[in-house]
Write an enzyme that holds these catalytic residues in place. Structure first.
Site, PDB file in Angstrom:
ATOM      1  N   ALA A 162      30.347  12.250 -30.191  1.00 11.82           N
ATOM      2  CA  ALA A 162      31.633  12.509 -29.530  1.00 11.82           C
ATOM      3  C   ALA A 162      32.409  11.212 -29.324  1.00 11.82           C
ATOM      4  O   ALA A 162      33.616  11.146 -29.584  1.00 11.82           O
ATOM      5  CB  ALA A 162      31.401  13.214 -28.193  1.00 11.82           C
ATOM      6  N   TYR A 163      31.731  10.181 -28.874  1.00 13.50           N
ATOM      7  CA  TYR A 163      32.388   8.890 -28.636  1.00 13.50           C
ATOM      8  C   TYR A 163      33.003   8.347 -29.922  1.00 13.50           C
ATOM      9  O   TYR A 163      34.174   7.958 -29.960  1.00 13.50           O
ATOM     10  CB  TYR A 163      31.359   7.909 -28.072  1.00 13.50           C
ATOM     11  CG  TYR A 163      31.854   6.490 -27.914  1.00 13.50           C
ATOM     12  CD1 TYR A 163      32.660   6.135 -26.844  1.00 13.50           C
ATOM     13  CD2 TYR A 163      31.495   5.508 -28.832  1.00 13.50           C
ATOM     14  CE1 TYR A 163      33.111   4.831 -26.695  1.00 13.50           C
ATOM     15  CE2 TYR A 163      31.940   4.203 -28.695  1.00 13.50           C
ATOM     16  CZ  TYR A 163      32.748   3.871 -27.617  1.00 13.50           C
ATOM     17  OH  TYR A 163      33.193   2.579 -27.481  1.00 13.50           O
ATOM     18  N   ALA A 164      32.213   8.341 -30.993  1.00 15.63           N
ATOM     19  CA  ALA A 164      32.702   7.803 -32.259  1.00 15.63           C
ATOM     20  C   ALA A 164      33.823   8.663 -32.834  1.00 15.63           C
ATOM     21  O   ALA A 164      34.750   8.146 -33.464  1.00 15.63           O
ATOM     22  CB  ALA A 164      31.549   7.686 -33.261  1.00 15.63           C
TER      23      ALA A 164
END
Length: 258
Positions: A162-164
């Site tokens: 999700a972060y990437a």
């Protein structure tokens, strides 16, 4: 004894400038004679300490509160920036915007919750999108924007889907901003740090010797990154020497996972 910086007449706004990479970027810019408006979310004491350190160097700075997850507050924040520019600098515009503020959430793709996804989206993507939009009237023609991404958009490590993904969207957004703001002479680039020894993500890279050693072993230059490695890249990218660099992803990772 170091000589005081020569004032450039430029002002940079750095979000999340009270700690970590944002703090280092603010200090590196100040050391090059750039005045700084930095933001903090909750730790006013940390922000005031950065302001004091900048002013000891002979450069001007001010700290303003900002929660980048709260887009409803951006109009009020822009008004506060306008007030500071008029009162402290007697001008109506600043020159550089560094969209740095952010958080890290480590969770596998299968276990990422919708709440975690939404939190990352609000802070890492929606925040810089609409904050930049709100600040455009105050950003000088010929100014520059640096967005912060991550090496994780090039290489994949479990736990950061999700972060990437949010940072990947920021990289695409950077190119669109460069295209659409080019008529005003505004250049927009993105800096993608590798693993850095800070308190980001609970300080795991800094504090876990096994993780630190593993990353160093997978990095061409043989060590983990330090805040200075990124702050210097940001400051250099905002210098006049790099005025023709535009719409680029600059990875500063020491050569991770080549």
């Amino acid at each position: 004894m170091n000589s005081p910086p020569i004032p450039t007449g430029k002002i940079a706004l750095v979000t999340g400038g009270s700690r970590g990479l944002g703090r280092n970027a603010a200090l590196q810019l100040a050391a090059r004679g750039v005045d700084v408006i930095l933001t903090y979310r909750s730790r006013r004491d940390e922000a005031d300490a950065v302001v004091a350190e900048i002013e000891r160097q002979g450069t001007r700075a001010v700290a303003l509160p900002l929660d980048v997850a709260d887009s409803a507050s951006f109009a009020g924040f822009a008004a506060a920036v306008r007030e500071q520019l008029a009162g402290r600098w007697q001008r109506g515009h600043f020159d550089h915007l560094v969209n740095n503020a952010g958080i890290g959430i480590h969770a596998s793709f299968a276990e990422t919750t919708e709440a975690q996804f939404d939190e990352l989206m609000n802070i890492q993507l929606k925040g810089p999108f609409f904050l930049t939009q709100a600040l455009l009237p105050l950003l000088a023609d010929g100014g520059r924007i640096v967005n912060i991404s991550t090496g994780l958009t090039r290489f994949a490590l479990p736990g950061y889907a999700a972060y990437a993904a949010m940072k990947g969207a920021v990289e695409v957004l950077t190119r669109y901003q460069a295209k659409e703001l080019g008529a005003r002479g505004i250049a927009v680039n993105v800096v993608a740090p590798g693993a850095i020894e800070t308190d980001f993500g609970g300080g795991a890279v800094r504090d876990r010797k096994d993780l630190n050693a593993y990353i160093a072993s997978q990095t061409a230059l043989g060590r983990v990154g330090r805040p200075d490695d990124i702050g210097r890249v940001i400051a250099a990218l905002l210098s006049d020497d790099n005025g023709w660099v535009n719409a680029q992803r600059i990875e500063a990772s020491g050569g991770m996972f080549l």
